[in-house]
Design a protein around this motif. Structure first.
Motif, PDB file in Angstrom:
ATOM      1  N   HIS A 123       0.807  -1.225   0.000  1.00  0.00           N
ATOM      2  CA  HIS A 123       0.000   0.000   0.000  1.00  0.00           C
ATOM      3  C   HIS A 123       0.836   1.270   0.000  1.00  0.00           C
ATOM      4  O   HIS A 123       0.285   2.362  -0.084  1.00  0.00           O
ATOM      5  CB  HIS A 123      -0.940   0.007   1.208  1.00  0.00           C
ATOM      6  N   VAL A 124       2.155   1.157   0.117  1.00  0.00           N
ATOM      7  CA  VAL A 124       3.037   2.328   0.078  1.00  0.00           C
ATOM      8  C   VAL A 124       3.869   2.251  -1.190  1.00  0.00           C
ATOM      9  O   VAL A 124       4.660   1.327  -1.374  1.00  0.00           O
ATOM     10  CB  VAL A 124       3.944   2.382   1.330  1.00  0.00           C
ATOM     11  N   GLN A 125       3.659   3.217  -2.072  1.00  0.00           N
ATOM     12  CA  GLN A 125       4.312   3.184  -3.379  1.00  0.00           C
ATOM     13  C   GLN A 125       5.631   3.954  -3.422  1.00  0.00           C
ATOM     14  O   GLN A 125       6.365   3.867  -4.407  1.00  0.00           O
ATOM     15  CB  GLN A 125       3.380   3.754  -4.456  1.00  0.00           C
ATOM     16  N   GLY A 126       5.910   4.728  -2.396  1.00  0.00           N
ATOM     17  CA  GLY A 126       7.137   5.516  -2.450  1.00  0.00           C
ATOM     18  C   GLY A 126       7.556   6.027  -1.090  1.00  0.00           C
ATOM     19  O   GLY A 126       6.790   6.024  -0.136  1.00  0.00           O
ATOM     20  N   ILE A 127       8.806   6.471  -1.028  1.00  0.00           N
ATOM     21  CA  ILE A 127       9.398   7.034   0.176  1.00  0.00           C
ATOM     22  C   ILE A 127       9.926   8.423  -0.156  1.00  0.00           C
ATOM     23  O   ILE A 127      10.566   8.622  -1.205  1.00  0.00           O
ATOM     24  CB  ILE A 127      10.550   6.147   0.702  1.00  0.00           C
ATOM     25  N   GLY A 128       9.684   9.376   0.731  1.00  0.00           N
ATOM     26  CA  GLY A 128      10.168  10.738   0.529  1.00  0.00           C
ATOM     27  C   GLY A 128      11.545  10.925   1.140  1.00  0.00           C
ATOM     28  O   GLY A 128      11.770  10.581   2.299  1.00  0.00           O
TER      29      GLY A 128
END
Length: 507
Positions: free
Chosen positions: A390-395
């Motif tokens: 459910h998490v597509q990316g990291i900042g």
């Protein structure tokens, strides 16, 4: 034990005089009248309310100094030796070079990125190379709120911004190197909205994406900035800022003339959205030409997090970035940096559980991005794995800006013939020392040799993150990052196990 810092920090350069500390207060256990005044209490006794905010902003970045009781270090990365998912099961195919890192998102306008990373909102320090490097790396980046406050030539007519040259320059930093991946987004807060910033950004400057800010891990409320005098207060008020006390009030002006007026402060207005007003605002942005809509959210109460995600689903928002405690970079109250909001991994846990709930209800979810304290590839991998799909990316904000700053500085030193000792073994020129220039030349040709070393620094840093992700993914025999889940990380502590078992939030 105390997880909070002592009354000494990089926020204010305050220091405890004694080695003997009272754990609960953070003060020296022996406080003497002979002290010249080095700790936060001493600074507050002189500088007062100003010390709520960092006094070391400017050419610096700020992040939390609190040692949270749980973070991604409480997990190790798993590994496997049998099979290969996402590629043909042959030794020639199952290599780090065949790990699929690309990501795409968007309801009406699809945005592709070369890797599961974004550069969150920022408009300070070396922002030019921050945005240019994002384009070179092929990831989305965000221009921070209040960008207009950095614009000396800003023009306002009847309460609306009419000329904003800095925005055109910021957009151009990305556009010059845009290779079809990622997107540059303008973040707007309530004051920006009231001054018509998103409208002029879209209509005059061609901005394609707007991020609506609810808050972030570093900044639960907007900043209050002390003003020196009545004249400055009146100028800020004419520019559309909320100023307290009201400098246009005759009684306040009389008090100022008499020398009995309190300090003037500008204060960023708090967002007070309702579902209806938010939906109407998003519809307006799309009507005037916005292709993509983003939300920026923080570690607020879980009920608020769920409501924001539900509204995003209904409004077909493209991406939500969740900023957890431990992150930072903005001009935020020091204690708010340390003591407010959910730590990043706890925020991610809440977000993922809410996403699973809404997915089971048939909701189509936006792309979810976690940020707040990430800096290395192992942390990025763990954040993606904990996202359970459910998490597509990291900042990566502060770290990417650090790369932009140091890349520029080191490049300038090399050009002056002052190669830092650390890099002398690699050569004496920019071409020799910036090792990932060949990868840039493969994309842009030999003109990459002329690129700013700050932007090359951002590209190189993100290239390192991508390269490291490929190694961890291959180690788990998963050659597409879509396959990552919680089975790819190992809880090392009771706190980590409790979080994974949904027992950490029990009250």
């Amino acid at each position: 034990m105390s997880y909070s810092p002592r009354l000494s920090s990089g926020f204010t350069m305050a220091k405890n005089r004694s080695a003997f500390i009272s754990p609960q207060s953070g003060m020296c256990s022996l406080c003497t009248q002979d002290c010249s005044g080095t700790c936060e209490v001493a600074q507050a006794s002189v500088l007062g309310a100003q010390t709520v905010y960092p006094t070391t902003t400017g050419n610096n970045q700020i992040a939390s100094e609190k040692d949270y009781p749980i973070d991604f270090s409480h997990f190790n990365i798993n590994g496997r030796v049998f099979g290969a998912q996402g590629v043909y099961e042959t030794c020639d195919e199952a290599t780090i070079f065949n790990v699929e890192l690309e990501r795409s998102y968007g309801f009406y306008n699809t945005v592709k990125m070369t890797m599961p990373v974004i550069l969150p909102a920022l408009i300070k320090l070396n922002w030019q190379d921050y945005f240019a490097g994002a384009a070179m790396a092929g990831v989305t980046c965000v221009i921070g709120e209040h960008a207009r406050n950095n614009e000396p030539n800003l023009k306002i007519d009847r309460g609306q911004v009419t000329d904003f040259p800095l925005l055109e320059k910021a957009l151009g930093c990305f556009a010059e190197y845009d290779r079809g991946y990622g997107q540059i987004v303008l973040q707007c807060n309530v004051d920006d909205d009231l001054l018509g910033v998103p409208k002029i950004a879209i209509k005059k400057y061609g901005t394609k994406a707007i991020e609506i800010k609810f808050g972030q891990g570093a900044k639960g409320t907007q900043p209050a900035i002390r003003l020196k005098n009545l004249e400055t207060a009146l100028v800020k008020q004419r520019q559309g800022n909320l100023v307290h006390p009201d400098p246009s009030d005759p009684l306040v002006q009389k008090a100022y003339e008499d020398g009995i007026c309190p300090n003037f402060y500008t204060y960023g207005r708090l967002p007070l959205w309702t579902e209806t007003s938010l939906m109407d605002h998003i519809a307006m942005l799309r009507d005037i030409g916005a292709d993509n809509i983003y939300f920026k959210m923080a570690g607020y109460d879980k009920a608020d997090i769920e409501e924001v995600i539900r509204i995003a689903c209904k409004a077909k928002v493209d991406m939500i970035t969740f900023d957890g405690a431990g992150g930072g970079s903005g001009y935020s109250p020091s204690k708010m940096m340390n003591e407010w909001s959910l730590p990043t991994i706890c925020l991610e846990d809440a977000v993922v559980r809410i996403c699973k709930k809404l997915h089971s209800e048939g909701c189509r979810l936006p792309a979810m991005v976690m940020t707040g304290g990430f800096a290395s590839e192992d942390q990025v991998f763990k954040g993606l794995a904990y996202g359970d799909g459910h998490v597509q990316g990291i900042g990566l904000c502060r770290a990417s800006m650090a790369a932009a700053m140091t890349g520029k500085t080191i490049g300038e030193q090399i050009q002056k013939g002052q190669v830092p000792e650390r890099f002398k073994p690699y050569g004496s020129t920019i071409e020799d020392i910036f090792c990932d220039l060949p990868d840039l030349r493969a994309i842009y040709g030999t003109q990459a040799n002329t690129f700013s070393t700050g932007a090359i620094g951002v590209f190189s840093y993100l290239n390192k993150i991508a390269f490291g992700l490929r190694h961890f993914a291959a180690l788990n025999r998963k050659f597409n990052l879509d396959l990552l889940d919680k089975s790819d990380i190992i809880p090392l502590t009771s706190e980590a196990r409790a979080l994974m078992d949904n027992k950490w939030f029990v009250r």
